[in-house]
Design an enzyme around this catalytic site. Structure first.
Site, PDB file in Angstrom:
ATOM      1  N   GLU A 119     -54.332  45.969 -44.225  1.00  0.00           N
ATOM      2  CA  GLU A 119     -55.113  46.038 -45.501  1.00  0.00           C
ATOM      3  C   GLU A 119     -56.620  46.043 -45.477  1.00  0.00           C
ATOM      4  O   GLU A 119     -57.206  45.315 -44.568  1.00  0.00           O
ATOM      5  CB  GLU A 119     -54.770  44.607 -46.529  1.00  0.00           C
ATOM      6  CG  GLU A 119     -53.581  44.449 -46.602  1.00  0.00           C
ATOM      7  CD  GLU A 119     -53.128  44.865 -48.048  1.00  0.00           C
ATOM      8  OE1 GLU A 119     -53.903  45.848 -48.589  1.00  0.00           O
ATOM      9  OE2 GLU A 119     -51.990  45.076 -48.654  1.00  0.00           O
ATOM     10  N   ASP A 168     -52.817  53.664 -52.742  1.00  0.00           N
ATOM     11  CA  ASP A 168     -53.557  53.120 -51.954  1.00  0.00           C
ATOM     12  C   ASP A 168     -53.414  53.651 -50.373  1.00  0.00           C
ATOM     13  O   ASP A 168     -52.267  54.087 -50.235  1.00  0.00           O
ATOM     14  CB  ASP A 168     -53.746  51.664 -51.773  1.00  0.00           C
ATOM     15  CG  ASP A 168     -52.569  50.972 -51.479  1.00  0.00           C
ATOM     16  OD1 ASP A 168     -51.404  51.302 -52.178  1.00  0.00           O
ATOM     17  OD2 ASP A 168     -52.422  49.989 -50.667  1.00  0.00           O
TER      18      ASP A 168
END
Length: 186
Positions: A119, A168
Site C-alpha cells: 500500500e 488504485d
C-alpha cells in the site's frame, strides 16, 4: 539480505491479525495499492488501526462504514517514505480481495494466495512523493532478489487485478518513474 523470516529489515513492524498461510507458499507477484484514511487525509494512525482491527468507528463518519473490514497488506509506504510491515511476506495478507490476473501464461485468480501487497499512502489524484518511490524501489529490489519467481514483469496494480471494483493506485502513480527508480536500485 534485508529480508529475514519474511520481514523487511528497514520496516517498522506492526503485526496484523488479518493474514493466514499461503496455500502453496508461493510468492510470484506484487500488487500495488493506494490508501488514505479518511479519504484524502495523509497523516495519523487510521491505516494502522484499520489493518490491526482497532479502527474506532466513531472517530470519523467514514470509519463507521469500514470499521468491520478485516484487511491488511504486507507493507505500507507512508508519504515520507517510512515503511510499515503488517504481515510477513511468506504469509497471505488480505489485500487483493476478489481478483484475477493474466500472468503471461494463464489466468490466475485469488492473488492473495501468491502476491505481495504493498500500500502506498495516497490517493488517485495527487502525485506520490519521491520518498515513496525510493522506498518502493528499495523494497522491490530486495523482494526480487529474495523470491526467484517474482520478476519486475510480475508487478501490477489493484486496478488491473480487480478492474470492476478498484482503480488504485490510479493515474497519480507514475509507473515510468517507478521503473527508473527501480533500475537505479538494481
Amino acid at each position: 539480505m534485508s529480508i529475514d523470516k519474511g520481514c523487511w529489515a528497514p520496516a517498522r513492524q506492526v503485526a496484523s491479525p488479518n493474514h493466514n498461510a499461503r496455500p502453496e507458499g508461493e510468492v510470484s507477484a506484487l500488487v500495488l495499492h493506494s490508501i488514505s484514511l479518511p479519504p484524502g487525509v495523509f497523516s495519523g494512525d487510521a491505516i494502522e488501526r484499520l489493518f490491526t482491527n482497532r479502527l474506532d468507528p466513531e472517530a470519523h463518519p467514514y470509519f463507521a462504514r469500514i470499521a468491520g473490514l478485516r484487511v491488511s497488506a504486507h507493507l505500507l509506504i507512508r508519504r515520507n517514505g517510512e515503511a510499515v510491515q503488517f504481515v510477513p511476506f511468506e504469509q497471505r495478507a488480505w489485500h487483493a480481495g476478489r481478483s484475477r490476473w493474466f500472468d503471461g501464461v494463464t489466468w490466475r485468480e485469488a492473488l492473495n494466495d501468491f502476491a505481495i501487497g504493498i500500500e502506498l499512502e495516497g490517493d488517485e489524484q495527487r502525485p506520490y512523493r519521491d520518498a515513496q518511490y525510493a522506498t518502493l524501489a528499495h523494497v522491490v529490489r530486495d523482494l526480487l532478489a529474495h523470491y526467484p519467481a517474482l520478476t519486475a514483469e510480475r508487478i501490477t496494480s489493484h486496478a488491473r487485478i480487480a478492474p470492476l471494483r478498484k482503480t488504485d493506485p490510479g493515474p497519480a502513480f507514475d509507473w515510468a518513474y517507478f521503473r527508473q527508480c527501480l533500475h537505479r536500485e538494481m
